[in-house]
Design an enzyme around this catalytic site. Structure first.
Site, PDB file in Angstrom:
ATOM      1  N   LYS A 114       0.821  -1.213   0.000  1.00  0.00           N
ATOM      2  CA  LYS A 114       0.000   0.000   0.000  1.00  0.00           C
ATOM      3  C   LYS A 114       0.850   1.256   0.000  1.00  0.00           C
ATOM      4  O   LYS A 114       0.550   2.219  -0.700  1.00  0.00           O
ATOM      5  CB  LYS A 114      -0.942   0.008   1.216  1.00  0.00           C
ATOM      6  CG  LYS A 114      -2.112  -0.954   1.094  1.00  0.00           C
ATOM      7  CD  LYS A 114      -3.113  -0.783   2.221  1.00  0.00           C
ATOM      8  CE  LYS A 114      -4.258  -1.799   2.087  1.00  0.00           C
ATOM      9  NZ  LYS A 114      -5.140  -1.782   3.266  1.00  0.00           N
ATOM     10  N   LYS A 197      -6.228 -11.128  -5.978  1.00  0.00           N
ATOM     11  CA  LYS A 197      -7.460 -11.149  -5.174  1.00  0.00           C
ATOM     12  C   LYS A 197      -8.379 -10.000  -5.578  1.00  0.00           C
ATOM     13  O   LYS A 197      -7.921  -8.924  -5.988  1.00  0.00           O
ATOM     14  CB  LYS A 197      -7.141 -11.091  -3.679  1.00  0.00           C
ATOM     15  CG  LYS A 197      -6.653  -9.760  -3.170  1.00  0.00           C
ATOM     16  CD  LYS A 197      -6.829  -9.616  -1.644  1.00  0.00           C
ATOM     17  CE  LYS A 197      -6.529  -8.174  -1.240  1.00  0.00           C
ATOM     18  NZ  LYS A 197      -6.961  -7.818   0.092  1.00  0.00           N
ATOM     19  N   LYS A 200     -11.035  -3.859  -3.141  1.00  0.00           N
ATOM     20  CA  LYS A 200     -11.637  -2.564  -3.419  1.00  0.00           C
ATOM     21  C   LYS A 200     -10.603  -1.576  -3.946  1.00  0.00           C
ATOM     22  O   LYS A 200     -10.928  -0.694  -4.718  1.00  0.00           O
ATOM     23  CB  LYS A 200     -12.329  -2.007  -2.176  1.00  0.00           C
ATOM     24  CG  LYS A 200     -11.404  -1.732  -1.008  1.00  0.00           C
ATOM     25  CD  LYS A 200     -12.112  -1.005   0.114  1.00  0.00           C
ATOM     26  CE  LYS A 200     -11.193  -0.848   1.313  1.00  0.00           C
ATOM     27  NZ  LYS A 200     -11.489  -1.730   2.422  1.00  0.00           N
TER      28      LYS A 200
HETATM   29  P1  ADP Z   1     -10.288  -5.069   1.525  1.00  0.00           P
HETATM   30  O1  ADP Z   1      -9.347  -6.236   1.656  1.00  0.00           O
HETATM   31  O2  ADP Z   1     -11.098  -5.090   0.256  1.00  0.00           O
HETATM   32  O3  ADP Z   1      -9.580  -3.765   1.743  1.00  0.00           O
HETATM   33  P2  ADP Z   1     -11.061  -5.256   4.298  1.00  0.00           P
HETATM   34  O4  ADP Z   1      -9.647  -4.976   4.578  1.00  0.00           O
HETATM   35  O5  ADP Z   1     -12.083  -4.424   5.042  1.00  0.00           O
HETATM   36  O6  ADP Z   1     -11.353  -5.158   2.729  1.00  0.00           O
HETATM   37  O7  ADP Z   1     -11.329  -6.769   4.563  1.00  0.00           O
HETATM   38  C1  ADP Z   1     -12.434  -7.297   5.241  1.00  0.00           C
HETATM   39  C2  ADP Z   1     -12.317  -8.798   5.260  1.00  0.00           C
HETATM   40  O8  ADP Z   1     -12.498  -9.327   3.951  1.00  0.00           O
HETATM   41  C3  ADP Z   1     -10.934  -9.300   5.715  1.00  0.00           C
HETATM   42  O9  ADP Z   1     -11.101 -10.412   6.554  1.00  0.00           O
HETATM   43  C4  ADP Z   1     -10.256  -9.697   4.431  1.00  0.00           C
HETATM   44  O10 ADP Z   1      -9.283 -10.704   4.629  1.00  0.00           O
HETATM   45  C5  ADP Z   1     -11.431 -10.217   3.631  1.00  0.00           C
HETATM   46  N1  ADP Z   1     -11.186 -10.146   2.181  1.00  0.00           N
HETATM   47  C6  ADP Z   1     -10.963  -9.021   1.461  1.00  0.00           C
HETATM   48  N2  ADP Z   1     -10.777  -9.319   0.144  1.00  0.00           N
HETATM   49  C7  ADP Z   1     -10.912 -10.674   0.046  1.00  0.00           C
HETATM   50  C8  ADP Z   1     -10.840 -11.594  -1.052  1.00  0.00           C
HETATM   51  N3  ADP Z   1     -10.627 -11.193  -2.304  1.00  0.00           N
HETATM   52  N4  ADP Z   1     -11.016 -12.916  -0.784  1.00  0.00           N
HETATM   53  C9  ADP Z   1     -11.247 -13.346   0.477  1.00  0.00           C
HETATM   54  N5  ADP Z   1     -11.322 -12.534   1.544  1.00  0.00           N
HETATM   55  C10 ADP Z   1     -11.160 -11.205   1.347  1.00  0.00           C
END
Ligand code: ADP
Ligand code: NA
Length: 330
Positions: A114, A197, A200
């Site tokens: 990041k 993966k 967002k």
């Molecule tokens: P992001 O990863 O999109 O920034 P968050 O950090 O708020 O979103 O993650 C919320 C939850 O969703 C975490 O437990 C993260 O590991 C899970 N997560 C995010 N993206 C994925 C993905 N592509 N596949 C599986 N789990 C995910």
């Protein structure tokens, strides 16, 4: 007290949850509230590691809570709260900051990725210490398990190290938590680039399913998902990542095993699989959107759920913080 405890959190910043959040994490949260003493939170403190508009942050925090309820969290079966309502998170985070080595924090790959994208001058120190706040989040609740996606594994490992370090230095204080990551859905892949993966921050608009989008839009994205030039519908994560990702999504949403799906689509084209999955997706997101809206339309209920959740969370967090402070010499 007999039931093992789970703790997890989700950021409010994106507005809509995406399919990776749901399949990788939130779906497990819903299941675990039946068997575990479950604490789930919207992590607004984590959100401000990057600049946020106050009005949007407040609205998105409520929207995240509404989506968690829409996904099936039941305030009678779990404790749902907003992280900033429990000041002990920031207080324990300071303690953990002082116990974490600069070198070991520097090895967190999510920060490296990041910050490399943002550049050093636009990267906050908060983004650097984000995993340490996460450590405090987990240890405050003496969580046995942390249901998250695969991308969080390194942070949970660091949490274990810090719990053991504190316990070793000051005496048994914290439960050493384990990650709870499902093999099948721990990593849901981008629909346009199924080698990375779904996320967002990194996914293109067509690569990510946002659960609050128009159902038609999500159906279209499934239908235009990248597959391969082969025609066989078979699970092979290495050689056929696109088809495998679709099979995983299909299997998780319907409960049909991947093996059964391979049989069902034997001799059929990718188009048939995508058309069916698009329909399954519409059937899934339509009630999810409706329920989310219902919770948003009833702010008194949402406020009361979150106030009760914060009260229950604070009781646990305050007890852990008090014993931590005592051991440190405060
Ligand atoms: P992001 O990863 O999109 O920034 P968050 O950090 O708020 O979103 O993650 C919320 C939850 O969703 C975490 O437990 C993260 O590991 C899970 N997560 C995010 N993206 C994925 C993905 N592509 N596949 C599986 N789990 C995910
Ligand atoms: Na998380």
């Amino acid at each position: 007290l007999d039931r093992p405890r789970v703790l997890s959190g989700i950021q409010p910043t994106a507005g809509s949850f995406h399919l990776g959040n749901y399949l990788g994490a939130v779906r497990q949260w819903v299941a675990l509230q039946e068997s575990h003493d479950a604490f789930y939170m919207v992590v607004d403190l984590h959100a401000i590691t990057v600049p946020q508009d106050p009005t949007a942050l407040r609205a998105n925090t409520r929207l995240a809570a509404a989506q968690l309820l829409a996904a099936g969290l039941d305030p009678e079966r779990c404790t749902l709260f907003i992280q900033s309502h429990v000041p002990e998170h920031a207080q324990l985070a300071w303690v953990m900051n002082c116990l974490t080595g600069f070198g070991e924090a520097s090895r967190m790959t999510q920060f490296k990725d990041k910050s490399a994208k943002q550049g050093a001058d636009r990267t906050s120190v908060g983004l650097f210490t984000y995993p340490i706040l996460q450590i405090a989040d987990i240890l405050l609740y003496q969580a046995h398990q942390v249901p998250v996606g695969e991308d969080q594994r390194q942070h949970i490992e660091l949490t274990r190290d810090l719990a053991e370090r504190f316990n070793g230095r000051y005496g048994d204080t914290f439960t050493v938590p384990a990650p709870y990551i499902l093999k099948e859905t721990g990593k849901v892949y981008d629909l346009q680039d199924p080698t990375v993966k779904m996320s967002k921050s990194a996914s293109s608009a067509k690569g990510i399913i946002n659960l609050l989008d128009e159902p038609k839009t999500s159906a279209k994205k499934i239908k235009s998902a990248v597959t391969d030039t082969d025609t066989v519908i078979r699970y092979d994560a290495e050689a056929k990542p696109g088809v495998s990702n679709l099979l995983t999504i299909y299997s998780t949403l319907t409960g049909e095993s991947v093996t059964d799906l391979e049989k069902k689509y034997e001799g059929k084209m990718y188009g048939a699989l995508k058309t069916d999955l698009a329909e399954i997706m519409v059937d899934f997101v339509t009630p999810f959107r409706d329920r989310t809206q219902e919770y948003l339309d009833d702010p008194e209920t949402l406020d009361s759920v979150l106030a009760k959740g914060a009260e229950k969370a604070r009781a646990v967090a305050a007890e852990t913080l008090a014993s931590t402070y005592e051991r440190i010499g405060f």
